[in-house]
Design an enzyme around this catalytic site. Structure first.
Site, PDB file in Angstrom:
ATOM      1  N   VAL A  96       2.513   1.942  -3.401  1.00  0.00           N
ATOM      2  CA  VAL A  96       1.601   2.521  -4.388  1.00  0.00           C
ATOM      3  C   VAL A  96       1.174   3.927  -3.991  1.00  0.00           C
ATOM      4  CG1 VAL A  96      -0.657   2.260  -5.500  1.00  0.00           C
ATOM      5  CG2 VAL A  96       0.782   0.259  -5.119  1.00  0.00           C
ATOM      6  N   GLU A  97       0.887   4.120  -2.700  1.00  0.00           N
ATOM      7  CA  GLU A  97       0.347   5.401  -2.245  1.00  0.00           C
ATOM      8  C   GLU A  97       1.373   6.538  -2.313  1.00  0.00           C
ATOM      9  OE1 GLU A  97      -2.578   6.356  -1.432  1.00  0.00           O
ATOM     10  OE2 GLU A  97      -3.757   4.556  -1.070  1.00  0.00           O
ATOM     11  N   SER A  98       2.580   6.290  -1.832  1.00  0.00           N
ATOM     12  CA  SER A  98       3.537   7.390  -1.663  1.00  0.00           C
ATOM     13  C   SER A  98       4.933   7.113  -2.203  1.00  0.00           C
ATOM     14  CB  SER A  98       3.663   7.729  -0.169  1.00  0.00           C
ATOM     15  OG  SER A  98       4.254   6.633   0.532  1.00  0.00           O
ATOM     16  N   VAL A 122       0.843  -1.195   0.000  1.00  0.00           N
ATOM     17  CA  VAL A 122       0.000   0.000   0.000  1.00  0.00           C
ATOM     18  C   VAL A 122       0.882   1.251   0.000  1.00  0.00           C
ATOM     19  CG1 VAL A 122      -1.694   1.328   1.323  1.00  0.00           C
ATOM     20  CG2 VAL A 122      -1.925  -1.163   1.133  1.00  0.00           C
TER      21      VAL A 122
END
Length: 209
Positions: free
Chosen positions: A100-102, A97
Site C-alpha cells: 500500500v505504501e510504496s 503495508v
C-alpha cells in the site's frame, strides 16, 4: 450549536456510509482476484497431470506458468521482507503495508518527504537507527528500512495492543490515534471509524492493508 452538532453527526454518518460502500467494492475486487489466482493454480496443477499425444508435460504447463509468472515474481519480492518481519516477531503478512505504501518501489518518495518501501518519514527513520542525509538515505535500502519499520511497528503494537490501531498509527501517527482514543473512549479501530475520529485517509488505509 445544537443544529451544528446534528449536521456534524449527519456528515460523520455519511462519511461512514461512503467508506462502507467503497470497502464493499474493494472487497468484491479482492475476492475476484483471489478466485482468479485459484483458477490459475488449478489449471497449472491439471496441466502437470495431463499428457496428450505429441505434447510434453512441459508444453502443457507453459500457459499456466506464463499466467502465474507475475505472481511468482511477487513472491520473490515478498520473501526477504517477510523473513525480516518474522525474525522480529511480526506477522509476515505485514508486507501488505509495503504494497500500500510504496507498491514495492524502494525509491518511492511522497510529497510529504516519506521515502522507501515503508515510506518512513526522516524523523521516524532516524529514531530507529537509519542514516538520512543528502548523500546517504538508508530508507531506500530494503533490508535496513524493513528492520527499522519492524521495530517501529512492534512499538506501535506494544502501545496500542491492537493490529488495526497499530496500522492506523503507522499511517496517521501515534499521537493522533492516542488523542482519538482519549476523545472517544474507544479502544479499537472499528469503533473509531464509526465515530469518524480519524482522518479519512486512515479510515481507508487500514482495511486496504
Amino acid at each position: 450549536p445544537e443544529g451544528e452538532g446534528r449536521e456534524a453527526s449527519i456528515r460523520a454518518s455519511r462519511a461512514v456510509d461512503d467508506f462502507d460502500a467503497w470497502h464493499a467494492r474493494f472487497s468484491a475486487r479482492l475476492d475476484e482476484s483471489i478466485q482468479q489466482l485459484r483458477a490459475n493454480a488449478e489449471r497449472e496443477k491439471t496441466a502437470a497431470l495431463i499428457r496428450t499425444p505429441g505434447r510434453t508435460v512441459e508444453a502443457d504447463r507453459e500457459p499456466a506458468l506464463t499466467s502465474s509468472r507475475s505472481d511468482l515474481d511477487g513472491q520473490d519480492r515478498l520473501r526477504p521482507l517477510a523473513g525480516i518481519l518474522r525474525e522480529n516477531g511480526l506477522p509476515p503478512s505485514l508486507v501488505g503495508v509495503v504494497a500500500v505504501e510504496s507498491g514495492f518501489n524502494p525509491l518511492a518518495l511522497s510529497p510529504k518527504g516519506a521515502r522507501g518501501l515503508w515510506q518512513l518519514m526522516p524523523a521516524t527513520a532516524r529514531r530507529y537507527g537509519l542514516v538520512v542525509g543528502p548523500l546517504i538515505d538508508e530508507r531506500t535500502d530494503p533490508a535496513k528500512s524493513t528492520q527499522a519499520a519492524s521495530a517501529y511497528i512492534r512499538d506501535l503494537f506494544a502501545q496500542f495492543q491492537d493490529w488495526p490501531l497499530a496500522l492506523a498509527a503507522y499511517n496517521a501517527g501515534e499521537e493522533r490515534v492516542a488523542r482519538a482514543i482519549d476523545r472517544t473512549g474507544a479502544r479499537d479501530f472499528w469503533t473509531l471509524r464509526r465515530h469518524a475520529a480519524l482522518p479519512d485517509e486512515t479510515l481507508r488505509y487500514v482495511p486496504v492493508v
